[in-house]
Design an enzyme around this catalytic site. Structure first.
Site, mmCIF file in Angstrom:
data_model
loop_
_atom_site.group_PDB
_atom_site.id
_atom_site.type_symbol
_atom_site.label_atom_id
_atom_site.label_comp_id
_atom_site.label_asym_id
_atom_site.label_seq_id
_atom_site.Cartn_x
_atom_site.Cartn_y
_atom_site.Cartn_z
ATOM 1 N N GLU A 131 -20.046 -18.935 -15.265
ATOM 2 C CA GLU A 131 -19.024 -19.852 -15.511
ATOM 3 C C GLU A 131 -19.110 -21.124 -14.709
ATOM 4 O O GLU A 131 -18.036 -21.413 -13.764
ATOM 5 C CB GLU A 131 -17.523 -19.102 -15.261
ATOM 6 C CG GLU A 131 -17.409 -17.891 -16.242
ATOM 7 C CD GLU A 131 -16.087 -17.317 -15.752
ATOM 8 O OE1 GLU A 131 -15.469 -17.642 -15.012
ATOM 9 O OE2 GLU A 131 -15.917 -15.915 -16.082
ATOM 10 N N ASN A 174 -24.438 -18.170 -18.139
ATOM 11 C CA ASN A 174 -23.046 -17.144 -18.931
ATOM 12 C C ASN A 174 -21.930 -18.073 -18.566
ATOM 13 O O ASN A 174 -21.647 -18.586 -17.824
ATOM 14 C CB ASN A 174 -23.268 -15.980 -17.970
ATOM 15 C CG ASN A 174 -22.293 -14.760 -18.872
ATOM 16 O OD1 ASN A 174 -22.626 -14.571 -20.017
ATOM 17 N ND2 ASN A 174 -21.446 -14.356 -18.186
ATOM 18 N N HIS A 216 -14.614 -12.841 -24.508
ATOM 19 C CA HIS A 216 -13.204 -12.315 -24.207
ATOM 20 C C HIS A 216 -12.024 -12.812 -25.221
ATOM 21 O O HIS A 216 -11.550 -13.752 -25.030
ATOM 22 C CB HIS A 216 -12.827 -12.417 -22.575
ATOM 23 C CG HIS A 216 -13.743 -11.745 -21.702
ATOM 24 N ND1 HIS A 216 -13.939 -10.387 -21.532
ATOM 25 C CD2 HIS A 216 -14.461 -11.996 -20.523
ATOM 26 C CE1 HIS A 216 -14.611 -9.921 -20.917
ATOM 27 N NE2 HIS A 216 -15.082 -11.075 -20.104
ATOM 28 N N GLU A 251 -19.879 -10.130 -22.883
ATOM 29 C CA GLU A 251 -18.770 -9.411 -22.216
ATOM 30 C C GLU A 251 -17.626 -9.238 -23.295
ATOM 31 O O GLU A 251 -16.203 -9.256 -22.847
ATOM 32 C CB GLU A 251 -18.189 -10.267 -21.144
ATOM 33 C CG GLU A 251 -19.182 -10.607 -20.022
ATOM 34 C CD GLU A 251 -18.572 -11.336 -18.814
ATOM 35 O OE1 GLU A 251 -17.310 -11.432 -18.661
ATOM 36 O OE2 GLU A 251 -19.322 -11.916 -18.070
ATOM 37 N N ASP A 253 -14.667 -8.184 -25.401
ATOM 38 C CA ASP A 253 -13.536 -7.142 -25.898
ATOM 39 C C ASP A 253 -12.519 -7.972 -26.563
ATOM 40 O O ASP A 253 -12.615 -9.081 -26.616
ATOM 41 C CB ASP A 253 -12.881 -6.693 -24.314
ATOM 42 C CG ASP A 253 -12.610 -7.792 -23.311
ATOM 43 O OD1 ASP A 253 -12.765 -7.342 -22.068
ATOM 44 O OD2 ASP A 253 -12.496 -8.824 -23.502
HETATM 45 C C1 XIL Z 1 -14.327 -8.702 -13.842
HETATM 46 C C2 XIL Z 1 -14.691 -7.072 -13.804
HETATM 47 O O1 XIL Z 1 -14.685 -6.377 -15.075
HETATM 48 C C3 XIL Z 1 -13.489 -6.458 -12.771
HETATM 49 O O2 XIL Z 1 -13.882 -5.099 -12.455
HETATM 50 C C4 XIL Z 1 -13.626 -7.279 -11.487
HETATM 51 O O3 XIL Z 1 -12.692 -6.850 -10.572
HETATM 52 C C5 XIL Z 1 -13.417 -8.889 -11.595
HETATM 53 O O4 XIL Z 1 -14.548 -9.368 -12.544
HETATM 54 N N1 XIL Z 1 -15.949 -12.787 -16.517
HETATM 55 C C6 XIL Z 1 -17.044 -12.370 -15.733
HETATM 56 C C7 XIL Z 1 -17.089 -10.903 -15.418
HETATM 57 O O5 XIL Z 1 -17.967 -12.863 -15.823
HETATM 58 O O6 XIL Z 1 -17.668 -10.803 -14.282
HETATM 59 C C8 XIL Z 1 -15.483 -10.399 -15.032
HETATM 60 O O7 XIL Z 1 -15.584 -9.211 -14.752
HETATM 61 C C9 XIL Z 1 -14.638 -10.803 -16.183
HETATM 62 C C10 XIL Z 1 -14.529 -12.148 -16.360
#
Ligand code: XIL
Length: 335
Positions: A131, A174, A216, A251, A253
């Site tokens: 990010e 990422n 996400h 990632e 979902d």
């Molecule tokens: C999140 C995890 O899922 C949580 O368990 C943790 O508390 C915080 O981080 N983007 C990312 C991930 O790159 O590393 C994050 O994961 C979610 C958003």
């Protein structure tokens, strides 16, 4: 799932999940993860701050116990392990805010070396920087201590240190909310910024090999938060492929609780989420540059979304009672 993905397919794709170490004590969690995935990432425990333990005198020492538990479990099951993530301002030690420039530079490079050296031969790829772009999607970099103290070349430098540490590792940039290209009304601004950043890094000879699109998604999203169209995801992957980069969905979902506000019942919300999983993955899989997908967990009972978005949602493939959801069948169909 991974068997479905690679049945009769020449190009091996990974189908992975994020794992939390304590959940490996749950026999059902461990069995489902072992059966369906061939690619594992630590959801939280390969990040900088979670890797640091405090000694009695307050000094910090690396403690890989939790992440090693995931890595060792994954490798016993024949899974590949991707590291997530070496440089992310959100999960760095708080002292980087005040650290002088020289101290921060030394510390972040030392962190990259320490973490990658600990994992040499066990972790094939790393999200080196996570990010880096500003959420305002103007193309500028996020205003982090790394940018403020080390300048925009911090990204170049971190990738070069990572490559020097493990020349065999696949090095990944990422990002979130940059999944679709060519969307109207500025909805692709962050994707365009990620593309421009990647292109410029490559032009400077930075050892960047792959881009991770977090995905996400919110099926109830509107405006800038609307789910990118499958065609826009395909176009985006294709243009990174034209740069010679691989692209993974890193990632995934899909939340849908917000659809209740427009009168959709649970079955309809699950179906809407399933359609997003299917359509996005089917479009991505058609692209030669696509390397695979990692789901950000696989059981609704253990999604980060509940804490982060402060609502109970159903963003994953099995429900909290381990019943397969329409999303699971949809992912199978796509793969
Ligand atoms: C999140 C995890 O899922 C949580 O368990 C943790 O508390 C915080 O981080 N983007 C990312 C991930 O790159 O590393 C994050 O994961 C979610 C958003």
């Amino acid at each position: 799932l991974v068997a479905d993905a690679n049945r009769g397919r020449r190009r091996q794709l990974h189908v992975g999940t994020a794992i939390m170490p304590h959940l490996l004590d749950d026999l059902k969690y461990e069995a489902v993860a072992n059966e369906h995935f061939d690619h594992v990432v630590c959801e939280h425990h390969h990040k900088w701050e979670p890797l640091l333990a405090k000694r009695a005198d307050g000094t910090e020492v690396y403690d890989f116990t939790q992440s090693d538990r995931i890595v060792d479990w994954a490798r016993r099951g024949g899974n590949k392990v991707k590291g997530h993530t070496l440089v992310w301002h959100v999960t760095s030690p708080k002292w980087i805010e005040e650290a002088p420039q020289a101290r921060l530079r030394e510390a972040v490079f030392e962190h990259i070396k320490t973490t990658m050296n600990h994992c040499l031969g066990k972790v094939y790829a790393w999200d080196v920087v996570n990010e880096p772009l500003h959420p305002d999607a103007t193309g500028r970099l996020a205003d982090t201590p790394f940018l403020r103290k080390l300048g925009p070349a911090y990204i170049d430098d971190c990738f070069r240190v990572a490559h020097h540490t493990d020349p065999n590792a696949v090095l990944i940039l990422n990002e979130n909310k940059g999944e679709g290209a060519g969307l109207p009304r500025g909805r692709s601004a962050k994707a365009d910024a990620l593309f421009a950043l990647s292109r410029d890094l490559l032009a400077r000879g930075v050892p960047l090999h792959e881009v991770g699109l977090q995905a996400h998604f919110d099926a109830a999203g509107t405006g800038q938060r609307r789910v990118p169209t499958p065609h826009s995801v395909a176009r985006n992957i294709a243009r990174f492929g034209d740069l010679g980069l691989g692209v993974n969905i890193s990632e995934m979902d899909v939340r849908a609780a917000g659809l209740e506000q427009v009168g959709l019942g649970l079955a309809q919300r699950d179906a809407a989420a399933a359609a997003v999983f299917h359509d996005t993955l089917a479009a991505a899989l058609a692209q030669p540059a696509f390397t695979g997908v990692t789901f950000w967990g696989f059981c609704d009972a253990h999604s980060w979304c509940h804490d982060f978005y402060k609502c109970v949602d159903r963003p994953l493939l099995w429900d909290a009672a381990w019943r397969p959801k329409p999303a699971l069948a949809a992912v199978r169909r796509a793969l």
